[in-house]
Motif scaffolding. Sequence first.
Motif, PDB file in Angstrom:
ATOM      1  N   GLU A 172      42.726 -49.171  40.983  1.00  0.00           N
ATOM      2  CA  GLU A 172      44.055 -48.575  40.871  1.00  0.00           C
ATOM      3  C   GLU A 172      44.108 -47.532  39.766  1.00  0.00           C
ATOM      4  N   GLY A 173      43.352 -47.760  38.685  1.00  0.00           N
ATOM      5  CA  GLY A 173      43.353 -46.801  37.584  1.00  0.00           C
ATOM      6  C   GLY A 173      42.867 -45.439  38.014  1.00  0.00           C
ATOM      7  N   PHE A 174      41.845 -45.422  38.868  1.00  0.00           N
ATOM      8  CA  PHE A 174      41.341 -44.143  39.364  1.00  0.00           C
ATOM      9  C   PHE A 174      42.359 -43.488  40.289  1.00  0.00           C
ATOM     10  N   LEU A 175      42.956 -44.271  41.175  1.00  0.00           N
ATOM     11  CA  LEU A 175      43.871 -43.692  42.161  1.00  0.00           C
ATOM     12  C   LEU A 175      45.198 -43.260  41.552  1.00  0.00           C
ATOM     13  N   SER A 176      45.561 -43.847  40.395  1.00  0.00           N
ATOM     14  CA  SER A 176      46.855 -43.519  39.810  1.00  0.00           C
ATOM     15  C   SER A 176      46.757 -42.499  38.687  1.00  0.00           C
ATOM     16  N   ALA A 177      45.548 -42.010  38.409  1.00  0.00           N
ATOM     17  CA  ALA A 177      45.393 -41.064  37.310  1.00  0.00           C
ATOM     18  C   ALA A 177      46.350 -39.883  37.460  1.00  0.00           C
ATOM     19  N   GLU A 178      46.951 -39.496  36.351  1.00  0.00           N
ATOM     20  CA  GLU A 178      47.943 -38.417  36.389  1.00  0.00           C
ATOM     21  C   GLU A 178      47.359 -37.147  36.994  1.00  0.00           C
ATOM     22  N   ASP A 179      46.114 -36.847  36.636  1.00  0.00           N
ATOM     23  CA  ASP A 179      45.505 -35.614  37.119  1.00  0.00           C
ATOM     24  C   ASP A 179      45.121 -35.683  38.590  1.00  0.00           C
ATOM     25  N   ARG A 180      45.275 -36.844  39.213  1.00  0.00           N
ATOM     26  CA  ARG A 180      44.998 -36.935  40.644  1.00  0.00           C
ATOM     27  C   ARG A 180      46.202 -36.500  41.469  1.00  0.00           C
ATOM     28  N   ARG A 181      47.325 -36.243  40.841  1.00  0.00           N
ATOM     29  CA  ARG A 181      48.486 -35.796  41.596  1.00  0.00           C
ATOM     30  C   ARG A 181      48.143 -34.546  42.388  1.00  0.00           C
ATOM     31  N   GLY A 182      48.474 -34.570  43.662  1.00  0.00           N
ATOM     32  CA  GLY A 182      48.142 -33.464  44.529  1.00  0.00           C
ATOM     33  C   GLY A 182      46.824 -33.631  45.248  1.00  0.00           C
ATOM     34  N   LEU A 403      37.749 -33.765  46.495  1.00  0.00           N
ATOM     35  CA  LEU A 403      38.808 -34.153  45.557  1.00  0.00           C
ATOM     36  C   LEU A 403      39.817 -33.020  45.380  1.00  0.00           C
ATOM     37  N   ASP A 404      39.909 -32.166  46.372  1.00  0.00           N
ATOM     38  CA  ASP A 404      40.862 -31.058  46.342  1.00  0.00           C
ATOM     39  C   ASP A 404      40.712 -30.191  45.100  1.00  0.00           C
ATOM     40  N   GLY A 405      39.476 -29.896  44.762  1.00  0.00           N
ATOM     41  CA  GLY A 405      39.213 -28.983  43.664  1.00  0.00           C
ATOM     42  C   GLY A 405      39.227 -29.609  42.289  1.00  0.00           C
ATOM     43  N   ARG A 406      39.316 -30.915  42.185  1.00  0.00           N
ATOM     44  CA  ARG A 406      39.269 -31.598  40.889  1.00  0.00           C
ATOM     45  C   ARG A 406      37.865 -32.120  40.635  1.00  0.00           C
ATOM     46  N   PHE A 408      35.561 -35.245  38.710  1.00  0.00           N
ATOM     47  CA  PHE A 408      35.745 -36.650  38.351  1.00  0.00           C
ATOM     48  C   PHE A 408      36.204 -36.808  36.905  1.00  0.00           C
ATOM     49  N   ARG A 409      35.662 -35.990  36.005  1.00  0.00           N
ATOM     50  CA  ARG A 409      36.043 -36.116  34.598  1.00  0.00           C
ATOM     51  C   ARG A 409      37.490 -35.681  34.378  1.00  0.00           C
ATOM     52  N   ASP A 410      38.049 -34.896  35.281  1.00  0.00           N
ATOM     53  CA  ASP A 410      39.472 -34.571  35.202  1.00  0.00           C
ATOM     54  C   ASP A 410      40.319 -35.806  35.497  1.00  0.00           C
ATOM     55  N   LEU A 411      39.786 -36.696  36.323  1.00  0.00           N
ATOM     56  CA  LEU A 411      40.553 -37.856  36.778  1.00  0.00           C
ATOM     57  C   LEU A 411      40.337 -39.079  35.907  1.00  0.00           C
ATOM     58  N   GLN A 412      39.134 -39.255  35.396  1.00  0.00           N
ATOM     59  CA  GLN A 412      38.831 -40.398  34.532  1.00  0.00           C
ATOM     60  C   GLN A 412      37.991 -39.940  33.359  1.00  0.00           C
ATOM     61  N   ASP A 413      38.344 -40.423  32.190  1.00  0.00           N
ATOM     62  CA  ASP A 413      37.659 -40.049  30.965  1.00  0.00           C
ATOM     63  C   ASP A 413      37.824 -41.213  30.000  1.00  0.00           C
ATOM     64  N   TRP A 414      37.086 -41.199  28.920  1.00  0.00           N
ATOM     65  CA  TRP A 414      37.209 -42.231  27.885  1.00  0.00           C
ATOM     66  C   TRP A 414      37.514 -41.511  26.585  1.00  0.00           C
TER      67      TRP A 414
END
Length: 509
Positions: A172-182, A403-406, A408-414
């Motif tokens: 869920e954390g990956f799917l709900s990432a703010e940067d995944r919007r769109g 990923l529609d131009g995103r 992975f590091r845009d979506l999940q990071d530490w």
Amino acid sequence: MFPRTVSAGSVRSLAPAAELPEAAPHPGPELRRDPLHAANGVAPLRAVAPRSSSDPLSFAGLAACIADARAAALAGGDGPPDPTTFASLRARLERAAAKLPPSYRREVADPLLRSLERLGARGFARVLAEDPEREGAARLLLDVAQAVLQHGEGYAARATAAFQEVVSDLYEGFLSAEDRRGVKPPDHGVVPPLVRWGSAETGPYTWPATATETLGVEAAVVSLPAANASAGILAWPALAHETAGHDLLEADDGLRDELARVVRERLLGEKMGLALADYWADRIEETASDVLGVLNMGPAAAVGLVGYFRAMNGAAGGAGTLRNVGRTEDPHPADIARAYLAAETVRLLSFEGATRWADRLTAEADRDLGRIRLGEFPVTAGVAKASAAVVARAIAQTRLRALDGRAFRDLQDWRDQDEAVVAELRRELEGAGARTGKARVEAGRYAEGAYAAHAVAAGVYAAIGGTSSPEQAMTGMIGMLAGMHDRNAAWGAPRVAPSSGAPAGPRVA
């Protein structure tokens, strides 16, 4: 990373017909029975600044964690026996399904029951008879059934709740990432994976939604050895590889193939040679899962990989070191190449200590350095490390069409925020251990913004830093995760207000 990860399209539907289903899980070398290739000559280690034993970067407790994971693997022991009687299984599934949340009844239990009805008693018996080693279609069917039964019947309830919370958080954390919007939702997998406890022999593995959907089921199933319900803390970071890696890679059509093309092109662009480019690209499933695991769980996933491989190699009768040779037929890269890949992925993370962690992880891998052979070709340590850095950047930072131009590091990071949360949770674990001798953490006593991946990282940091024994860290980690699961609204608990410090929703990176 781990033995039984099933590729897309490898299982035909169990439903309606007389034709028997087939499945072809990827082979997994982690519980290998063949001797390790000996390391011939050990390279000098790069200097690492001494650290106090309270610092996880000291790795003061890593040897104890490896011994703990090895002992858990050797102890053996399976989860509940597989049901093999059709009528009994159907009746038990109906009772267990009633105890699942509505989403899992709708997407997992009810479709599974419908598939069983279509098979009938004779079809069920035929599936079991044609897969006597439980490596294909029968294993898939029984694993999905076990996931439902173990939840509904309360098997190892506290550890199961902890296990489920980690897997749900990562998905869920990956799917709900703010940067995944769109970004479009995944093509497969409606709800987070359901978990189950399995045998020590198979190790951690997953059946992605592309496999379970042949049963009509719309969720992956993730398995850990039953021994890891109480021991072997280094197995738990592997869940980031399985869930944030394999399950999410399989969920998006075309993503894996695009990543393979990107990795091949980047290595060729760096003049690494066609053989090395093909080696990494042909193993994109495991390679990308390693990178995604680190992006989602930070350095704990990387040090867990190194320690767990050493433990499993030792349990299989080898020297307890990282393999330097990657066989041509093995879908996994050589252990040492994966250790360098994990270290280079840590280097790309945003938190302040990323470079120090990456250097320390590389130095730790170098302890096992011998003559590296990737497929049919010998490779120098410098080339192995350089190629791992190129692959890490390609997977983490490339903007992908799938990923529609995103990236992975845009979506999940530490980030530093994640490290701060882990530090607070670690203080809770270590404080509880000092007071009671066992790190039992009261439900709800969490740092604000803490999620399951943070709790696993905290347990791993406490154990590898040597301030808690692996047993103490494991006990506290499971208690903390079970408390989080008790407050997970998706599993029927009322949502607690964020001001209480308890998790309020899927982790947003």
